[in-house]
Design a protein around this motif. Structure first.
Motif, mmCIF file in Angstrom:
data_model
loop_
_atom_site.group_PDB
_atom_site.id
_atom_site.type_symbol
_atom_site.label_atom_id
_atom_site.label_comp_id
_atom_site.label_asym_id
_atom_site.label_seq_id
_atom_site.Cartn_x
_atom_site.Cartn_y
_atom_site.Cartn_z
ATOM 1 N N LEU A 6 0.853 -1.193 0.000
ATOM 2 C CA LEU A 6 0.000 0.000 0.000
ATOM 3 C C LEU A 6 0.881 1.232 0.000
ATOM 4 O O LEU A 6 1.746 1.380 0.867
ATOM 5 C CB LEU A 6 -0.817 0.032 1.296
ATOM 6 N N THR A 35 -4.770 -8.712 8.115
ATOM 7 C CA THR A 35 -4.198 -8.245 6.858
ATOM 8 C C THR A 35 -2.692 -8.302 6.975
ATOM 9 O O THR A 35 -2.156 -8.450 8.078
ATOM 10 C CB THR A 35 -4.580 -6.761 6.574
ATOM 11 N N PHE A 37 -0.510 -5.776 5.337
ATOM 12 C CA PHE A 37 -0.170 -4.627 4.505
ATOM 13 C C PHE A 37 1.226 -4.138 4.812
ATOM 14 O O PHE A 37 1.604 -3.991 5.970
ATOM 15 C CB PHE A 37 -1.165 -3.485 4.733
ATOM 16 N N THR A 39 3.125 -0.854 4.280
ATOM 17 C CA THR A 39 2.846 0.519 3.859
ATOM 18 C C THR A 39 4.134 1.304 3.660
ATOM 19 O O THR A 39 5.122 1.108 4.357
ATOM 20 C CB THR A 39 1.971 1.261 4.884
#
Ligand code: IPM
Ligand code: MN
Length: 370
Positions: A6, A35, A37, A39
């Motif tokens: 992301l 999740t 993710f 980032t």
């Protein structure tokens, strides 16, 4: 689970504050193992100009292309009024849309029952409203050439913007609208100005043909965009999916935002074409609201549109529809409980800060998750 990349682009004004609330939610989801993710944060808009004298660097665009999805806060503010037009903050966002070919902008407008009072319209007009504006995002007058101001040498100048659409651009956005309508209320309203603009004539013709050849099962209506704007405030519940060009979509979606109570409530998804091999789409998710420089840095911003944009990312980019539902339900519950940021609080009542709102949504997500 493979990690999902992301790219977070908080941008200017209230962007970093509302993005902070998404980051808080992502941290919790990751910690729970719900999740994975990864980032990364980058600069776009005025902050990018301050750092690098451009609205977005090539390196950040490359990161955006490599990411599984992009979350963007907001760009712009009076601080950058004096900068040259081609490096103004908005140019960064427009370049992302164009370079990633994010031609389909989905702007849902839902009126949460608890917020019917916050709208400037009467409760019965907007209660239960659930519509989506599908805005064409990479064509039209935003990008058409020539786009220039010429000095005529006699004390006069001439400014030109060009509205231009080709068949394929109208076909692909029409298909997005029809496909979406099939999963919803099965009705599409196409808006243009065919009574004045050649691009409107072509728009109407192409949407009509795509409908006749591929989507006869969906109800199609055409409205002139000015009258459509009037209908949006007169009787918005007549609509299901509205499909329109880049500029009309910009204007009509701000109108739609106020039906929901506040511009601080509207999320959006900007999607590219599905990859022929993987089926994946490039995607950027951002609130419809702007950078609100007047309230920036004060903890007054409403993070709901940003949080709801993240929910759209879960749904459209990561096939996590259930988690998206949970976040949307959490938002509705928090509103039901009367938690309000200033933009949606009735005059004279108490309102909470950006981070209190973010925290309330997170607590509700945690409670729903059990
Ligand atoms: C929007 C915004 C943008 C637009 C600006 C910031 C360039 O108003 O996303 O609606 O005009 O598209
Ligand atoms: Mn806009």
């Amino acid at each position: 689970m493979t990690p999902q990349k992301l790219l977070l682009l908080p941008g200017d004004g209230i962007g970093p504050e509302v993005m902070g609330e998404v980051q808080r939610l992502i941290d919790w989801l990751n910690a729970q193992g719900l999740t994975q993710f990864e980032t990364e944060t980058g600069l776009v808009g005025g902050c990018a100009y301050d750092a690098d004298k451009v609205a977005i660097t090539d390196a950040t665009v490359a990161k955006a292309k490599a990411a599984d999805a992009i979350l963007l806060g907001a760009v712009g503010g009076p601080k950058w009024d004096p900068v040259p037009f081609d490096v103004r903050p908005e140019a960064g966002l427009l370049r992302l849309r164009k370079d990633l070919e994010l031609f389909a902008n989905l702007r849902p407008a839902i009126c949460y029952p608890a917020l019917a009072e916050a709208s400037s319209l009467k409760r019965e007009i907007i209660e239960g409203l659930d519509i989506v504006i599908v805005r064409e995002l990479t064509g039209g007058v935003y990008f058409g050439e020539p786009k220039e101001i010429t000095d005529l040498g006699n004390g006069q100048k001439r400014a030109v913007d060009t509205q231009v659409y080709e068949t394929y651009e109208i076909e692909r956005i029409a298909r997005v609208a029809f496909e979406l309508a099939r999963k919803r209320g099965n009705k599409v309203t196409s808006m243009e100005k065919r009574n004045v603009m050649k691009s409107g004539v072509l728009w109407n013709e192409v949407v009509t043909r795509v409908h006749a050849n591929e989507y006869k099962d969906v109800k199609l209506e055409h409205q002139l965009a000015d009258s459509g704007g009037m209908q949006l405030v007169r009787n918005p519940k007549q609509f299901d999916v509205i499909v329109t060009d880049n500029l009309f979509g910009d204007v009509l979606s701000d109108i739609a935002a106020m039906l929901t109570g506040s511009l601080g409530m509207l999320p959006s998804a900007s999607l590219g074409a599905a990859d022929a091999k993987t089926g994946k789409r490039k995607a950027l998710y951002e609130p419809v609201h702007g950078s609100a420089p007047d309230i920036a840095g004060k903890g007054l911003a409403n993070p709901v549109a940003m949080l709801a944009s993240f929910a759209m990312a879960l749904r459209y980019s990561f096939d996590m529809g259930k988690l998206a539902d949970t976040i949307e339900k959490a938002i509705a519950n928090v509103l039901d409980k009367g938690v309000r940021t200033g933009d949606i609080a009735p005059a004279g009542t108490k309102s909470v800060s950006t981070s209190q709102m973010g925290e309330a949504v997170l607590k509700e997500v945690q409670a729903l998750h059990g």
